[in-house]
Write a protein that holds these residues in place. Structure first.
Motif, PDB file in Angstrom:
ATOM      1  N   GLN A 159       0.656  -1.207  -0.265  1.00 23.19           N
ATOM      2  CA  GLN A 159       0.337  -0.150   0.368  1.00 23.19           C
ATOM      3  C   GLN A 159       0.872   1.380  -0.081  1.00 23.19           C
ATOM      4  O   GLN A 159       0.554   1.715  -0.521  1.00 23.19           O
ATOM      5  N   VAL A 160       1.926   1.499   1.149  1.00 19.25           N
ATOM      6  CA  VAL A 160       2.896   2.462   1.233  1.00 19.25           C
ATOM      7  C   VAL A 160       3.473   2.320  -0.287  1.00 19.25           C
ATOM      8  O   VAL A 160       3.512   3.399  -1.127  1.00 19.25           O
ATOM      9  N   HIS A 161       3.902   0.908  -1.462  1.00 19.15           N
ATOM     10  CA  HIS A 161       4.702   1.715  -2.705  1.00 19.15           C
ATOM     11  C   HIS A 161       3.281   1.947  -3.476  1.00 19.15           C
ATOM     12  O   HIS A 161       3.925   3.105  -4.325  1.00 19.15           O
ATOM     13  N   CYS A 162       2.544   2.044  -3.280  1.00 16.17           N
ATOM     14  CA  CYS A 162       1.199   2.187  -4.240  1.00 16.17           C
ATOM     15  C   CYS A 162       0.978   4.067  -3.964  1.00 16.17           C
ATOM     16  O   CYS A 162       1.261   4.811  -4.595  1.00 16.17           O
ATOM     17  N   TYR A 163       1.270   4.346  -2.270  1.00 18.33           N
ATOM     18  CA  TYR A 163       0.641   5.799  -2.435  1.00 18.33           C
ATOM     19  C   TYR A 163       2.237   6.527  -2.821  1.00 18.33           C
ATOM     20  O   TYR A 163       1.703   7.892  -3.835  1.00 18.33           O
ATOM     21  N   ARG A 164       3.284   6.052  -2.790  1.00 15.03           N
ATOM     22  CA  ARG A 164       3.939   6.755  -3.613  1.00 15.03           C
ATOM     23  C   ARG A 164       4.194   6.928  -5.250  1.00 15.03           C
ATOM     24  O   ARG A 164       4.439   7.793  -5.272  1.00 15.03           O
ATOM     25  N   MET A 165       3.924   5.914  -5.826  1.00 14.80           N
ATOM     26  CA  MET A 165       3.383   5.945  -7.173  1.00 14.80           C
ATOM     27  C   MET A 165       2.351   6.765  -7.109  1.00 14.80           C
ATOM     28  O   MET A 165       2.659   7.210  -8.223  1.00 14.80           O
ATOM     29  N   THR A 166       1.276   6.875  -6.733  1.00  9.32           N
ATOM     30  CA  THR A 166       0.502   7.848  -7.546  1.00  9.32           C
ATOM     31  C   THR A 166      -0.351   9.273  -5.903  1.00  9.32           C
ATOM     32  O   THR A 166      -0.113  10.101  -6.203  1.00  9.32           O
ATOM     33  N   GLY A 167       0.531   9.234  -5.113  1.00  6.18           N
ATOM     34  CA  GLY A 167       0.467  10.721  -4.251  1.00  6.18           C
ATOM     35  C   GLY A 167      -1.686  10.416  -3.795  1.00  6.18           C
ATOM     36  O   GLY A 167      -1.513  11.187  -3.199  1.00  6.18           O
ATOM     37  N   SER A 168      -1.910   9.588  -4.347  1.00  4.75           N
ATOM     38  CA  SER A 168      -2.894   9.663  -3.254  1.00  4.75           C
ATOM     39  C   SER A 168      -3.111   7.813  -2.487  1.00  4.75           C
ATOM     40  O   SER A 168      -3.083   6.791  -2.755  1.00  4.75           O
ATOM     41  N   TYR A 169      -3.908   8.436  -0.993  1.00  2.36           N
ATOM     42  CA  TYR A 169      -4.764   7.175  -0.518  1.00  2.36           C
ATOM     43  C   TYR A 169      -5.565   6.405  -0.775  1.00  2.36           C
ATOM     44  O   TYR A 169      -5.481   4.954  -0.857  1.00  2.36           O
ATOM     45  N   ASP A 170      -6.326   6.825  -1.704  1.00  5.89           N
ATOM     46  CA  ASP A 170      -7.897   6.293  -2.287  1.00  5.89           C
ATOM     47  C   ASP A 170      -7.394   5.344  -3.701  1.00  5.89           C
ATOM     48  O   ASP A 170      -7.554   4.290  -3.279  1.00  5.89           O
ATOM     49  N   ASP A 171      -6.405   6.093  -4.360  1.00  4.81           N
ATOM     50  CA  ASP A 171      -5.578   5.410  -5.633  1.00  4.81           C
ATOM     51  C   ASP A 171      -4.932   3.614  -4.925  1.00  4.81           C
ATOM     52  O   ASP A 171      -5.197   2.452  -5.736  1.00  4.81           O
ATOM     53  N   ALA A 172      -4.411   4.258  -3.893  1.00  2.71           N
ATOM     54  CA  ALA A 172      -3.141   3.321  -3.381  1.00  2.71           C
ATOM     55  C   ALA A 172      -4.163   2.003  -2.922  1.00  2.71           C
ATOM     56  O   ALA A 172      -4.382   1.233  -3.030  1.00  2.71           O
ATOM     57  N   GLU A 173      -5.111   2.132  -2.031  1.00  2.63           N
ATOM     58  CA  GLU A 173      -6.341   1.898  -1.213  1.00  2.63           C
ATOM     59  C   GLU A 173      -6.611   0.164  -2.638  1.00  2.63           C
ATOM     60  O   GLU A 173      -6.910  -1.093  -2.811  1.00  2.63           O
ATOM     61  N   ASP A 174      -6.745   1.562  -3.827  1.00  2.00           N
ATOM     62  CA  ASP A 174      -7.006   0.570  -5.226  1.00  2.00           C
ATOM     63  C   ASP A 174      -6.290  -0.445  -5.793  1.00  2.00           C
ATOM     64  O   ASP A 174      -7.462  -1.629  -6.223  1.00  2.00           O
ATOM     65  N   LEU A 175      -5.616  -0.006  -5.860  1.00  2.00           N
ATOM     66  CA  LEU A 175      -4.662  -0.451  -6.499  1.00  2.00           C
ATOM     67  C   LEU A 175      -3.833  -1.524  -5.942  1.00  2.00           C
ATOM     68  O   LEU A 175      -3.832  -2.602  -6.063  1.00  2.00           O
ATOM     69  N   VAL A 176      -3.947  -1.618  -4.659  1.00  2.00           N
ATOM     70  CA  VAL A 176      -3.308  -3.177  -3.699  1.00  2.00           C
ATOM     71  C   VAL A 176      -4.799  -4.189  -3.757  1.00  2.00           C
ATOM     72  O   VAL A 176      -4.010  -5.027  -3.638  1.00  2.00           O
ATOM     73  N   GLN A 177      -5.408  -3.579  -3.733  1.00  2.11           N
ATOM     74  CA  GLN A 177      -6.496  -4.990  -4.271  1.00  2.11           C
ATOM     75  C   GLN A 177      -6.694  -5.344  -6.091  1.00  2.11           C
ATOM     76  O   GLN A 177      -7.396  -6.624  -6.382  1.00  2.11           O
ATOM     77  N   GLU A 178      -6.410  -4.404  -6.490  1.00  2.08           N
ATOM     78  CA  GLU A 178      -6.169  -4.431  -7.997  1.00  2.08           C
ATOM     79  C   GLU A 178      -4.543  -5.385  -7.809  1.00  2.08           C
ATOM     80  O   GLU A 178      -4.381  -6.426  -8.625  1.00  2.08           O
ATOM     81  N   THR A 179      -3.765  -5.012  -7.404  1.00  2.00           N
ATOM     82  CA  THR A 179      -2.465  -5.752  -7.084  1.00  2.00           C
ATOM     83  C   THR A 179      -2.870  -7.550  -6.600  1.00  2.00           C
ATOM     84  O   THR A 179      -2.248  -8.209  -7.160  1.00  2.00           O
ATOM     85  N   PHE A 180      -3.175  -7.710  -6.029  1.00  9.30           N
ATOM     86  CA  PHE A 180      -3.497  -9.216  -5.363  1.00  9.30           C
ATOM     87  C   PHE A 180      -5.016  -9.676  -6.165  1.00  9.30           C
ATOM     88  O   PHE A 180      -4.530 -10.757  -6.087  1.00  9.30           O
TER      89      PHE A 180
END
Length: 465
Positions: A159-180
């Motif tokens: 989640q932290v990695h996706c947050y760094r990549m996007t700068g958005s907490y909401d997008d990071a949450e969604d991308l974690v689910q997409e990753t899994f």
């Protein structure tokens, strides 16, 4: 009631100097580290995956005692964390089970329309639609719940990695689910091939790159608003998608070998804003190499590049990053907040509560900057910010906004305050803004980044008082 003893050693917790809201249940970093290692050890030693987590929750339930109240609170807090983890595992297991009929090459974009992945797949991630429709037993010995337990142990750092990549907490949450989900579809390529952590980072990075191609976000500059005094400084960068990240529970460097994955320094808003200026692939290379410490070969494999291309991207990214950071590292790198800065935070909240405009002004640096992503308002310099604040804090002004209360928080390694306002004629304080503060060498507030309140629950803050 807030616990007054440490959940690890049982010693009294330090006084909170009038602070309210969520607090730590540990008396020191050492106890927090000990508890983290114990949780990791229990998870690794359980050997039964989800069943081990269920057994752990059952054990915690039987250990609850109603008195004293502080011990009950500590026990329930630990139990709640375990239940939340089990809930996340169950959600991933449910989603992966439901995904068995979804074509692997299809994802959902931000509008919900079907969109093909545009990032070239790698050997550790490739999967075909035909493979997904095969019976699970023919492809992998991992069940949905086993897979969910495996991915849950890496959730926070992904989640932290996706947050760094996007700068958005909401997008990071969604991308974690997409990753899994992507990982579940490609699970047969994982078994016996590579470590789960590296494999998940590869998939998460490609998911983020796909997302950024769809959104095509680019940093802009704030523009003057007619009739508003913005100050004499240069307009700061405007990142409309920027959101804060709650860091109360981030592991420290002493807690796990992969501490770089969740380093507070590389979650600072100044650093996070600077890397958003990099093209997505350069950003990915820089994060994988300089933040996570992957080798050039590992980075190239993760991104489907040659080693030479990955090194070239890194060499281009580093000077661009430096150009968007303050000249001196000390000007932006925030270490653990000092007691003096905590005092300033308390004075900041008190000045707002008492509508003490003079006290508020005294806390600000002469060159303070205020931005409010995603809103267009910005101010550079204390005089401009004071002109903006004065009418809203004056009960006699027709622009008086209301009465304020604040709760302390932590975001991106920095002190923050969750602000609640009671508008004139009402009797409820409603969540209004999360102010993330940065201090200068004299412990004056040199930067305020004010965010909208929908993320209050992620910070353990209620939506109204």
């Amino acid at each position: 009631m807030v616990a007054d003893v440490c959940a690890s050693c049982g010693k009294p917790l330090p006084a909170r100097a009038g602070r309210t809201g969520r607090s730590s249940v540990y008396c020191s970093a050492a106890c927090r580290q000990k508890a983290y290692r114990e949780r990791q050890g229990n998870a690794a030693g359980a050997g039964t995956g989800v069943q081990g987590l269920i057994d752990d929750i059952g054990r915690r339930v039987t250990e609850l005692v109603p008195q004293p109240a502080s011990v009950l609170y500590s026990g329930v807090t630990e139990l709640s964390a375990s239940v939340a983890r089990l809930r996340r595992v169950a959600r991933v297991a449910r989603d992966t089970a439901n995904d068995s009929v979804t074509p692997a090459a299809v994802t959902k974009d931000g509008t919900g329309k079907a969109a093909g992945n545009v990032t070239p797949t790698t050997a550790g991630e490739s999967v075909t639609s035909a493979a997904v429709t095969e019976p699970s037993s023919a492809r992998s010995s991992l069940t949905e719940t086993d897979f969910a337990a495996l991915t849950e142990s890496h959730r926070r750092e992904i989640q932290v990695h996706c947050y760094r990549m996007t700068g958005s907490y909401d997008d990071a949450e969604d991308l974690v689910q997409e990753t899994f989900l992507r990982a579940w579809r490609a699970r047969d390529a994982f078994e016996g091939r590579a470590g789960a952590r590296t494999w998940l980072y590869r998939i998460a990075t490609n998911a983020c790159l796909d997302f950024q191609r769809r959104t095509a976000r680019r940093p802009q500059r704030y523009e003057p608003i007619p009739g508003m005094n913005h100050g004499t400084g240069e307009p700061p960068a405007r990142l409309t998608w920027l959101q804060p990240y709650p860091d109360d529970e981030l592991p420290s460097a002493e807690e796990q070998p992969e501490a770089a994955a969740v380093s507070r320094e590389t979650l600072e808003l100044v650093f996070l804003g600077a890397i958003q200026h990099l093209p997505p692939r350069q950003r990915a290379v820089l994060i994988l190499r300089d933040v996570l410490g992957l080798s050039a070969a590992e980075t190239a494999e993760a991104l489907g590049l040659t080693v030479a291309s990955a090194n070239s991207a890194l060499q281009r990214a580093r000077p661009t990053l430096r150009d968007h950071l303050p000249g001196r590292r000390a000007d932006w790198r925030t270490v653990e907040p000092t007691e003096s800065q905590r005092t300033v935070l308390h004075q900041y909240m008190t000045a707002a509560r008492t509508l003490d405009f003079t006290a508020m002004t005294d806390l600000l640096s002469k060159d303070v900057t205020l931005t409010m992503p995603p809103n267009p308002f910005w101010f550079t310099g204390r005089d401009a910010l004071v002109d903006f604040l004065r009418p809203s804090l004056d009960p006699a002004s027709p622009m008086f906004f209301g009465h304020w209360r604040h709760l302390p928080a932590r975001a991106n390694g920095q002190l923050a305050a969750g602000g609640y306002v009671r508008r004139p004629g009402t009797n409820v304080y409603r969540a209004q803004v999360l102010d993330v503060l940065r201090f200068d060498a004299d412990d004056r507030i040199v930067e305020i980044t004010s965010f909208e309140p929908h993320l209050f629950p992620a910070f353990g803050l209620p939506l109204r008082l």
